[in-house]
Design an enzyme around this catalytic site. Structure first.
Site, PDB file in Angstrom:
ATOM      1  N   ARG A  55      17.119  -4.509  34.455  1.00 32.93           N
ATOM      2  CA  ARG A  55      16.241  -4.114  33.599  1.00 32.93           C
ATOM      3  C   ARG A  55      14.773  -4.114  34.218  1.00 32.93           C
ATOM      4  NH1 ARG A  55      14.931  -7.378  29.925  1.00 32.93           N
ATOM      5  NH2 ARG A  55      17.082  -7.933  29.047  1.00 32.93           N
ATOM      6  N   TYR A 107       4.418  19.649  21.478  1.00 34.54           N
ATOM      7  CA  TYR A 107       5.867  19.401  21.417  1.00 34.54           C
ATOM      8  C   TYR A 107       6.158  18.860  20.041  1.00 34.54           C
ATOM      9  CZ  TYR A 107      10.768  17.715  22.211  1.00 34.54           C
ATOM     10  OH  TYR A 107      12.036  17.332  22.058  1.00 34.54           O
ATOM     11  N   ASP A 177       0.347  14.620  28.407  1.00 39.84           N
ATOM     12  CA  ASP A 177       1.824  14.804  28.750  1.00 39.84           C
ATOM     13  C   ASP A 177       1.866  16.067  29.764  1.00 39.84           C
ATOM     14  OD1 ASP A 177       4.327  16.077  28.667  1.00 39.84           O
ATOM     15  OD2 ASP A 177       4.474  15.625  26.739  1.00 39.84           O
ATOM     16  N   LYS A 202      12.823  18.011  32.387  1.00 41.19           N
ATOM     17  CA  LYS A 202      12.366  19.311  32.360  1.00 41.19           C
ATOM     18  C   LYS A 202      12.384  19.545  33.877  1.00 41.19           C
ATOM     19  CE  LYS A 202      12.570  18.992  28.202  1.00 41.19           C
ATOM     20  NZ  LYS A 202      11.296  18.456  27.133  1.00 41.19           N
TER      21      LYS A 202
HETATM   22  C1  LIG Z   1      11.111  17.812  25.905  1.00 40.49           C
HETATM   23  C2  LIG Z   1       9.821  17.196  25.921  1.00 40.49           C
HETATM   24  C3  LIG Z   1       9.294  15.960  25.653  1.00 40.49           C
HETATM   25  C4  LIG Z   1      10.620  14.859  25.178  1.00 40.49           C
HETATM   26  O1  LIG Z   1      11.376  14.762  26.315  1.00 40.49           O
HETATM   27  P1  LIG Z   1      12.985  14.450  26.160  1.00 40.49           P
HETATM   28  O2  LIG Z   1      13.332  14.094  27.766  1.00 40.49           O
HETATM   29  O3  LIG Z   1      13.771  15.249  25.561  1.00 40.49           O
HETATM   30  O4  LIG Z   1      13.099  13.109  25.483  1.00 40.49           O
HETATM   31  C5  LIG Z   1       8.177  15.537  25.533  1.00 40.49           C
HETATM   32  N1  LIG Z   1       7.312  16.473  25.607  1.00 40.49           N
HETATM   33  C6  LIG Z   1       7.395  17.523  26.097  1.00 40.49           C
HETATM   34  C7  LIG Z   1       6.261  18.604  26.590  1.00 40.49           C
HETATM   35  C8  LIG Z   1       8.773  18.019  26.245  1.00 40.49           C
HETATM   36  O5  LIG Z   1       8.897  19.412  26.482  1.00 40.49           O
END
Ligand SMILES: *Cc1c(COP(=O)(O)O)cnc(C)c1O
Length: 374
Positions: A55, A107, A177, A202
């Protein structure tokens, strides 16, 4: 463990392809070993190899965390179990009662999390669309600004450097983000942001086979606080998933370049296509939104596509189409969504690495079927 890395030695594409190579002098391994061990023997009382318990730190995860820090030009990188756990980790930094300014078009899952925090009375969230709204918002005491750019799904670019300048002026941190553009196309920390988060599910992973998140900090101080928070709360990326993320990152530059070329060809076609009402594309990256002539056409259009997969995600090698109204953005109330242009005729495309001609043809044939039925 400190995650600070040396200056990049090579060009970015080289650094990426080389992730994990030379990570073990004894065996000369090229592919990073997957260290499944949760615990590590202590050489003596009060002594450590640098690894005690997974961890806190794990050798496979360290490789990917260093690569993430290097890629975003940050000091510390963290690999977490999902994009949402990355965002949650960042919000661990702030005391209850903090106030945040957040880009309006974002998101749906982030909105849901922020809304839940607000409902429980932990924090206050104010949303902005433009820099002037941001500036007005900063007049009240603000802990941090959180934004996505390009915005999701309407693809407006926000000026990170200017936002960072305004945030700093008012003593607020800037969190970006960076999921949509990836560090290949945009490095928020070099523009003045303090923290970058990713859904590594992604583009960074890139193959629709891994759920992961990333956090990268500009300063050692924030990095050390996050290291403490992540060790305390524990949503770390597993050794196997860390290896999958390393594997994905090696081809990031190639993939992003091909995906962007495909997106540009597709957008060129879409803009001339009379059956498409509006195209949203920030002129870079591979995320494209479009509006059909009516919301009633959406179900038939989706079922007519043969190559694009109707699925909720983005950034992978396979092209996907998402319907934000019922999928990614369903948690944003309808009135609110529609007030800023996220209407029910809008679809979001994530462009993969296939041949652009096949992608264009798929949209063309689906539109033809929709209009034949009308
Ligand atoms: C998918 C997404 C998230 C969340 O991510 P997960 O891996 O699904 O938990 C956060 N921000 C953006 C822009 C996303 O496309």
């Amino acid at each position: 463990m400190r995650k600070i890395i040396e200056e990049p030695q090579w060009q970015e594409a080289t650094n990426l392809a080389q992730i994990g190579n030379r990570s073990d002098d004894q065996t000369g391994t090229v592919s990073t070993p997957i260290y499944l061990s949760t615990t590590f023997a202590h050489p003596a009382l009060g002594k450590s190899t640098g690894y005690d318990y997974t961890r806190t730190a794990n050798p496979t995860r360290d490789v990917v965390e260093q690569a993430l820090a290097q890629l975003e030009h940050g000091r510390y990188g963290f690999a977490t179990s999902s994009g949402m756990s990355a965002i949650q980790l960042v919000f661990e930094l702030f005391p209850s009662g903090s106030r945040f300014l957040v880009s309006r078009d974002l998101y749906g899952g982030s909105y849901r999390y922020f809304d839940a925090l607000a409902q429980k009375g932990y924090a206050q969230f104010t949303y902005f669309n433009t820099l002037s709204e941001l500036e007005k918002g900063l007049a009240a005491k603000t802990t941090a600004v959180f934004l996505e750019t390009p915005t999701n799904p309407l693809m407006n670019e926000l000026d990170i450097a200017e936002t960072a300048r305004l945030a700093k002026e008012h003593g607020a941190l800037l969190i970006v983000d960076n999921t949509f553009l990836t560090p290949i196309l945009q490095k928020p920390l070099t523009l003045g942001a303090d923290i970058v988060v990713h859904s590594a599910t992604k583009f960074l992973g890139g193959h629709n086979d891994l759920l992961a998140g990333a956090v990268i900090t500009a300063s050692d101080e924030l990095g050390e606080k996050l290291a403490f928070a992540l060790n305390t709360t524990g949503a770390v990326l597993s050794p196997f998933d860390s290896w999958l993320l390393i594997r994905g990152l090696k081809t990031l530059a190639l993939r992003v370049s091909q995906q962007e070329k495909n997106a540009q060809k597709l957008v060129h076609y879409l803009k001339k296509e009379a059956l498409i009402k509006e195209v949203f594309y920030p002129e870079r990256g591979s995320m494209v939104s479009l509006k059909l002539q009516s919301a009633e056409q959406v179900p038939h259009f989706l079922s007519s596509l043969k190559l694009f997969t109707f699925a909720e995600s983005l950034g992978g090698v396979e092209s996907l189409v998402t319907y934000p109204t019922t999928q990614t953005h369903a948690d944003i109330p309808k009135d609110l969504r529609e007030s800023y242009g996220l209407t029910e005729d809008l679809l979001r495309l994530s462009i993969g690495i296939e041949a652009a001609e096949d992608l264009i043809e798929d949209i063309q044939q689906a539109l033809k079927r929709v209009t034949e039925r009308d």
